[in-house]
Enzyme design. Structure first.
Site, short mmCIF file in Angstrom:
data_model
loop_
_atom_site.label_atom_id
_atom_site.label_comp_id
_atom_site.label_asym_id
_atom_site.label_seq_id
_atom_site.Cartn_x
_atom_site.Cartn_y
_atom_site.Cartn_z
N ASP A 38 4.26 -37.25 -49.64
CA ASP A 38 5.23 -36.77 -48.64
C ASP A 38 5.04 -37.24 -47.20
OD1 ASP A 38 5.18 -35.22 -50.90
OD2 ASP A 38 4.80 -33.34 -49.88
N ARG A 166 3.65 -23.13 -49.20
CA ARG A 166 3.25 -24.37 -48.53
C ARG A 166 4.39 -25.10 -47.80
NH1 ARG A 166 2.58 -25.13 -54.09
NH2 ARG A 166 4.08 -26.57 -55.03
N TRP A 304 7.25 -37.69 -58.47
CA TRP A 304 6.05 -37.29 -59.22
C TRP A 304 6.11 -37.77 -60.67
CZ3 TRP A 304 1.89 -36.37 -56.80
CH2 TRP A 304 1.92 -35.79 -55.54
C1 FRU Z 1 5.29 -32.26 -52.60
C2 FRU Z 1 3.91 -31.61 -52.58
C3 FRU Z 1 3.85 -30.55 -51.52
C4 FRU Z 1 2.39 -30.49 -51.21
C5 FRU Z 1 1.98 -31.93 -51.34
C6 FRU Z 1 0.59 -32.14 -51.86
O1 FRU Z 1 5.32 -33.56 -53.02
O2 FRU Z 1 3.62 -31.11 -53.86
O3 FRU Z 1 4.39 -29.32 -51.90
O4 FRU Z 1 2.16 -29.98 -49.93
O5 FRU Z 1 2.89 -32.55 -52.22
O6 FRU Z 1 0.20 -33.47 -51.76
#
Ligand code: FRU
Length: 494
Positions: A38, A166, A304
């Site tokens: 991200d 988060r 992902w």
């Molecule tokens: C999204 C995520 C977020 C997290 C990060 C971890 O792609 O899963 O929610 O903060 O990546 O790398």
């Protein structure tokens, strides 16, 4: 003070970054070395635009998350800065997860992120404790706040989840800071919580800005909330989404909710919901407001689902999309490459009214770092063509194609033959309609990527290509007669 762990990452960068330069895209952000996901902290700071990202320098797969760092003046030419944060405190020892940034009135650079700590419970279960933390810096070096975490489980509403809490996105209105944070509520699905603070250190819970109620996926990650063209817009990245027609694909998806923010209830009343990007590789977008009032978005150009699909021998994994200017027209989100890209166009080759009926190539039209617009009209008004295909990144074996079918109103992008020898999802199809009898495809390619903008930004779709860089031919084909205009520039970043 720079911790040993951060110093180690910075030393590693110094040592290995110079070796990767020839492999990298020309104007898309990567980590240079290692893994990124991200975008984080995408915001103006002291006259430049900074971008951080989820980063693990030591391998091309996800690992304990650091924040990598770059900055730019024009969104095209980026300067690499040393890694900014490492998971070096007890409260973030299992990852410095996603977050955002802001310039403070006193000139300091504020970062807000999620600190992750995994705890093994007595019953053997591993539990993730996610809290919100801050750090202050000068644009290069950052010090984590001694009062961290600034938001923990005690500030969750009833039924909230500490394990999926988060990705704070912070902004300021007058003398108040606000942050939206992703969470999961009683019904186990995503919810976006709103918090506020006078100093970015002491926070209070305000409201549920918007909730998923199991309608659009499960956990909602990486929220962004902003005003655009007299509407209020919420971006979320849902996990475990079920497909909805051709609008939303399954898995890790991306959703744009457009509506009106009720400032009494602190709730977003929705008018419409749509996908942000229809491609295979797009997740976790984040936006900023430029000094001249443009809302600009950048996203992770990967997903992902396919994130284990590394490009052969390359030493980097993951890239960002091209930054895009957003607008709302007729209730829809539009997006187009930032206008600064035009400063890097060289050597125009253009054609007008070329009749295609079957296969064709056009002299001078090829390349893997190009900005090309193809405008397609029926060649015979009384006999509509069945399909038109634009082939890219082509050689004897490889090709990627974009197909338009006017009768059904769909675009399909197929990268099955684009260099990746695994049976992952390689095709996406989405709705797109002719305007005044015309469909317009703008294609931006930067070595290992293809970003498509349809009808001046009505739809966008992003794709990573794994095709060997030498495969650069472009060709056209149709079933039925089609008239096309082509305008192609090379994109050159010295
Ligand atoms: C999204 C995520 C977020 C997290 C990060 C971890 O792609 O899963 O929610 O903060 O990546 O790398």
């Amino acid at each position: 003070m720079i911790s040993k762990m951060l110093q180690k990452a910075r030393d590693f960068e110094k040592k290995y970054l110079p070796y990767t330069v020839s492999e990298l895209p020309k104007f898309h952000v990567t980590g240079g070395i290692g893994w990124i996901n991200d975008p984080n902290g995408f915001a103006p700071y002291k006259g430049e635009y900074h971008l951080f990202f989820q980063y693990y320098p030591y391998d091309t797969k996800w690992g304990p998350m650091h924040w990598g760092h770059v900055k730019t003046r024009d969104f095209i030419r980026w300067e690499r800065l040393p890694a900014a944060l490492a998971p070096d405190m007890d409260y973030d020892r299992d990852g410095v997860f996603s977050g955002s940034a802001l310039e403070l009135p006193d000139g300091r650079h504020l970062l807000m992120y999620t600190g992750v700590r995994n705890i093994r419970r007595r019953n053997g279960k591993l539990e993730s404790v996610q809290t919100q933390c801050i750090a202050y810096g000068d644009g290069v070096d950052y010090e984590k706040f001694e009062g961290n975490p600034v938001i923990d489980a005690s500030l969750l509403p009833e039924g909230g989840s500490m394990e999926d809490f988060r990705d704070p996105k912070i902004w300021r209105e007058g003398d108040t800071y606000y942050a939206v944070i992703g969470d999961r509520c009683e019904d186990d699905s995503g919810t976006i919580l709103l918090y506020r603070s006078k100093d970015a250190q002491h926070w209070e819970y305000v409201s549920v800005l918007s909730a998923c109620h199991n309608q659009y996926g499960r956990m909602w990650e990486c929220p962004d909330f902003f005003r655009l063209d007299r509407k209020d817009v919420l971006f979320v990245s849902p996990q475990d989404m079920a497909a909805i027609g051709l609008e939303f694909h399954p898995g890790n998806a991306n959703v744009c909710l457009i509506g009106t923010y009720d400032r009494k209830t602190y709730h977003l009343n929705r008018d419409s919901v749509q996908a942000i990007d229809y491609g295979l590789d797009f997740y976790a977008p984040q936006t900023l407001l430029t000094d001249d009032g443009r809302r600009v978005m950048i996203a992770w150009m990967q997903n992902w689902e396919t994130s284990s699909c590394k490009m052969r021998e390359l030493r980097f994994m993951g890239q960002m999309t091209l930054p895009r200017e957003l607008s709302i027209r007729n209730g829809r989100l539009y997006q187009n490459p930032v206008r600064e890209l035009e400063n890097y166009r060289r050597i125009l080759i253009d054609y007008h009214n070329v009749l295609i009926n079957g296969e064709a190539t056009l002299r001078g039209i090829y390349g893997r770092s190009i900005d090309m617009t193809v405008t397609i009209r029926p060649g015979n008004e009384n006999n509509m063509y069945k399909w038109f295909r634009l082939y890219l990144a082509r050689d004897g074996e490889n090709f990627t194609f974009i197909r338009y079918r006017p009768e059904v109103g769909t675009i399909k992008v197929d990268r099955t033959h684009s260099g990746f020898p695994h049976d992952i999802v390689n095709v996406r199809e989405f709705p797109a309609y002719m305007k005044d009898g015309v469909i317009k495809l703008r294609v931006i390619m930067d070595r290992y990527s293809l970003e498509l903008f349809v009808n001046d930004g009505e739809q966008a779709a992003s794709f990573v290509l794994y095709t060997p860089i030498e495969a650069g031919a472009v060709s056209f084909s149709s079933d039925g007669s089609v008239l096309i205009d082509v305008e192609k520039y090379d994109l050159v970043i010295d």
